[in-house]
Design a protein around this motif. Structure first.
Motif: not given
Length: 262
Positions: A120-132
């Motif tokens: 099964x694949x979830x509809x929503x996922x959490x991604x992580x970002x490093x920003x400057x």
């Protein structure tokens, strides 16, 4: 009642009492320790994200991990159907693993699509970002898929160009130590750094090869050595990467993010 029968009854009563007391104690301890276990799992995940993104040292304390993660990492929720960011849930508390088991928040994958064997694949996922200064430096994607004996859970970090690999690592798996377990070997993990995900035409090209990469090959920039004696684990890692970077994973999101439409 004979003395022998009384002795048996008393023995059984004592054993039952001891079992009851022990079960109450174990259940109580499990309930009391659950918040600590949840926090430790969260810390392990945050420590893994920081390490794969090349931020911080492995010997950071729990407090330091929390502080550094809060300072440097931004969590965003992504709708995998649309390939865009979403506000449907709070990314800081959303449990993508649990949602993958919820029929309302996930979908069954047909066999030909399920190359990572996740079912099964979830509809929503959490991604992580490093920003400057609002500019993306590093994108960290959660990945998972089946190896030889287990599902491998990890993260893939790529630079702001959304093509160059910063790091790849797994924080949970049950592969054979010394064989498939070599996915944890720092030397193998280092082979991924600066490899390219996509070919010039935009096609997904990253690949684990059997044996060693030919440094003279024009494809070498996309290739990583296979794990010696662990072909099925290597295939599993290759498959899970192609799934999560493909059209059924984060592929649409990466395309929209590159185009500024996410």
């Amino acid at each position: 009642m004979s003395s022998q029968k009384e002795s048996v009854v008393r023995t059984l009563a004592v054993a039952l009492s001891v079992c009851l007391v022990c079960s109450i104690f174990v259940a109580g301890a499990a309930v009391a320790l659950r918040p600590i276990q949840v926090e430790n799992r969260q810390l392990d995940k945050q420590r893994s994200i920081l390490a794969i993104a090349g931020i911080g040292d492995s010997d950071l304390s729990g407090r330091e991990v929390k502080e550094l993660f809060g300072q440097r990492i931004v969590a965003r929720l992504v709708d995998l159907k649309t390939g865009k960011f979403s506000d449907a849930f709070d990314p800081k508390t959303f449990d993508a693993a649990a949602s993958a088991k919820d029929p309302k928040l996930s979908q069954v994958l047909p066999g030909e699509q399920d190359i990572a064997s996740i079912k099964r694949r979830e509809q929503y996922s959490v991604v992580y970002m490093v920003e400057t200064n609002g500019k993306l430096d590093t994108l960290i994607l959660p990945i998972r898929g089946y190896g030889l004996w287990s599902t491998l859970y990890g993260f893939l970090a790529v630079k702001g160009d959304l093509d160059t690999i910063v790091g790849l690592g797994f924080y949970q798996h049950g592969e054979t130590p010394g064989l498939g377990g070599e996915v944890d070997n720092p030397k193998w993990r280092a082979l991924w750094v600066n490899k390219k995900l996509f070919a010039e035409q935009g096609n997904l090209a990253v690949q684990i090869v059997k044996g060693n990469v030919d440094p003279q090959s024009p494809k070498a920039v996309h290739q990583v050595d296979g794990l010696a004696g662990a072909t099925l684990t290597s295939n599993g890692v290759n498959n899970l990467l192609h799934f999560w970077l493909g059209e059924n994973g984060f592929g649409p999101f990466i395309a929209k993010l590159r185009a500024g439409e996410a």
